[in-house]
Scaffold this active site. Structure first.
Site, short mmCIF file in Angstrom:
data_model
loop_
_atom_site.label_atom_id
_atom_site.label_comp_id
_atom_site.label_asym_id
_atom_site.label_seq_id
_atom_site.Cartn_x
_atom_site.Cartn_y
_atom_site.Cartn_z
N ASP A 186 1.28 -6.47 -4.27
CA ASP A 186 0.66 -6.42 -3.16
C ASP A 186 1.21 -7.72 -2.24
OD1 ASP A 186 -1.40 -7.51 -1.24
OD2 ASP A 186 -2.76 -6.20 -2.30
N SER A 187 1.67 -7.51 -0.92
CA SER A 187 2.34 -8.52 -0.25
C SER A 187 1.61 -9.92 -0.04
CB SER A 187 3.04 -7.97 1.22
OG SER A 187 1.86 -7.78 2.23
N SER A 188 0.39 -9.88 -0.31
CA SER A 188 -0.26 -11.32 -0.32
C SER A 188 0.00 -12.16 -1.44
CB SER A 188 -1.81 -10.81 -0.40
OG SER A 188 -2.49 -10.35 0.58
N ARG A 207 -3.46 -25.34 14.46
CA ARG A 207 -3.60 -24.34 15.66
C ARG A 207 -4.76 -24.97 16.43
NH1 ARG A 207 -3.90 -18.02 14.68
NH2 ARG A 207 -5.44 -18.41 12.95
N THR A 245 1.74 -4.37 4.43
CA THR A 245 1.72 -4.67 5.76
C THR A 245 1.30 -6.28 5.69
OG1 THR A 245 -0.54 -4.01 5.84
CG2 THR A 245 1.14 -2.25 6.52
N ASP A 246 0.65 -6.66 4.74
CA ASP A 246 -0.28 -8.02 5.14
C ASP A 246 0.58 -9.18 5.62
OD1 ASP A 246 -2.83 -6.69 4.64
OD2 ASP A 246 -2.90 -7.46 2.49
N THR A 300 0.85 -1.22 0.14
CA THR A 300 -0.15 0.16 -0.03
C THR A 300 0.68 1.21 0.04
OG1 THR A 300 -1.76 -1.19 1.03
CG2 THR A 300 -1.67 1.48 1.24
N CYS A 347 -4.46 -17.96 20.39
CA CYS A 347 -4.49 -16.87 21.19
C CYS A 347 -3.61 -15.86 20.76
CB CYS A 347 -4.54 -17.21 22.74
SG CYS A 347 -5.42 -18.34 23.34
N1 ASP Z 1 -2.64 -5.54 0.76
C1 ASP Z 1 -1.56 -4.78 1.16
C2 ASP Z 1 -0.36 -5.52 1.08
O1 ASP Z 1 -0.09 -5.98 2.05
C3 ASP Z 1 -1.90 -4.16 2.31
C4 ASP Z 1 -0.68 -2.91 2.91
O2 ASP Z 1 0.25 -2.77 2.24
O3 ASP Z 1 -1.02 -2.43 4.08
O4 ASP Z 1 0.71 -5.22 0.04
#
Ligand code: ASP
Length: 341
Positions: free
Chosen positions: A62-64, A244, A94-95, A20, A277
């Protein structure tokens, strides 16, 4: 006479991977990887005052869509450029940020320079974006050189990379370090805590950069039928399994799951049990639903996050398929990811 020579600026390599932080919206308002790689630097001329920055675009995804092959590329880039730079900043979605941070912490053995990962919840091009704050602080931390490990700098926190989890999908304070104290805190200034200190590595940087992604990670639920696991065992396609369970990592003991664990273990397939958890640690010595699987051969994830346990299993299986060696490495604190005591 006082030394009036200005302190030389740190030399930092910025590795871009996408996320992002550098995305832009298309006509439908969907965030997609598309940007000018130099936008980041030109947006913050002040950054050039704290560090001499060079940029390398590793990927723009996209990090996914992140995969072990890109972890390996990143580790290689750090290794090849290690002598020329004082530190490294990696921008990332962030993902899956904690997975990449963990992978780098294992791949870069005896690391003695900052490798700082960061990202943002809002793109750099949007008003109110957290990108400038996170990027600027990441450069400050990398330039300072106090953090000599793989860390995540995000919002007000400096966290050990392999101890970090994403806990908020939308809040700016997206990450936390549930089982390990912060390395530092960002406010009006940057404060470093004692957990950031560790002895100088006795050996030079070593790249241990293989990951085996033929693993399976499953969430158990009341009524889970282990039959699917028996089928998987027949295919021999999986080299390790993470289950898990419930609470502190307990699993059902009134089905044939225990017998499956024994069978998988005998077939040299490690079975890791982990607590679901978010703020908990795995502890299998308290209930029969923990001790019985341990006796059957299951392995505890102890205080590792799911991200750390997943990447550690992939990394270990990248080095060995021998169960004795796997168990030995699993219980070894490789890069600050684990504290069994
Ligand atoms: N879908 C985005 C990613 O991980 C989310 C982000 O960067 O916050 O690439």
């Amino acid at each position: 006479m006082a030394n009036t020579m200005p302190k030389p600026r740190a030399h930092i390599l910025l590795l871009l991977t996408g996320g992002t932080i550098t995305m832009t919206k298309d006509e439908q308002g969907i965030l997609k990887p598309a940007h000018d790689v130099h936008e980041i630097i030109s947006t913050f001329p002040k950054m050039q005052e704290i560090a001499e920055i060079e940029v390398l675009e590793v990927c723009d995804i996209d990090s996914s869509n992140m995969a072990p092959g890109i972890w390996q590329d990143l580790a290689n880039h750090v290794c090849i450029n290690y002598a020329q730079y004082d530190g490294f900043v990696i921008t990332h979605g962030t993902d899956t940020l904690p997975y990449t941070a963990t992978a780098l912490s294992f791949a870069l053995q005896n690391l003695n320079k900052p490798v700082i990962l960061t990202g943002a919840q809002k793109p750099i091009s949007e008003l109110g974006s957290d990108s400038p704050f996170n990027i600027f602080n990441s450069f400050q931390v990398a330039a300072k050189g106090k953090i000599r490990e793989v860390a995540i700098v995000f919002d007000t926190k400096i966290m050990r990379g392999n101890r970090t989890s994403k806990r908020h999908a939308k809040k700016i304070d997206a990450f936390w370090s549930p089982q390990f104290p912060l390395l530092g805190e960002i406010g009006m200034d940057i404060r470093y805590f004692s957990f950031a200190d560790h002895p100088l590595p006795a050996k030079p940087l070593e790249l241990v950069n293989s990951f085996d992604s033929q693993i399976l990670s499953l969430d158990l639920f009341p009524g889970f039928d282990p039959q699917i696991l028996y089928k998987l065992l027949e295919t021999k396609n999986y080299h390790g399994v993470i289950l898990r369970g419930f609470g502190i990592g307990n699993i059902p003991t009134n089905t044939n799951l225990l017998a499956w664990i024994a069978q998988a273990t005998a077939a040299q397939i490690p079975v890791i049990l982990i607590s679901p958890c978010p703020g908990g640690t795995t502890y299998l010595d308290l209930y029969e639903t923990g001790t019985k699987p341990l006796k059957a051969g299951a392995i505890s994830a102890w205080d590792m996050t799911l991200e750390a346990a997943t990447v550690k299993l992939m990394w270990i299986l990248g080095q060995t398929k021998n169960m004795v060696k796997i168990k030995e490495l699993w219980q070894t604190n490789i890069a600050g990811e684990l504290n069994i005591s």
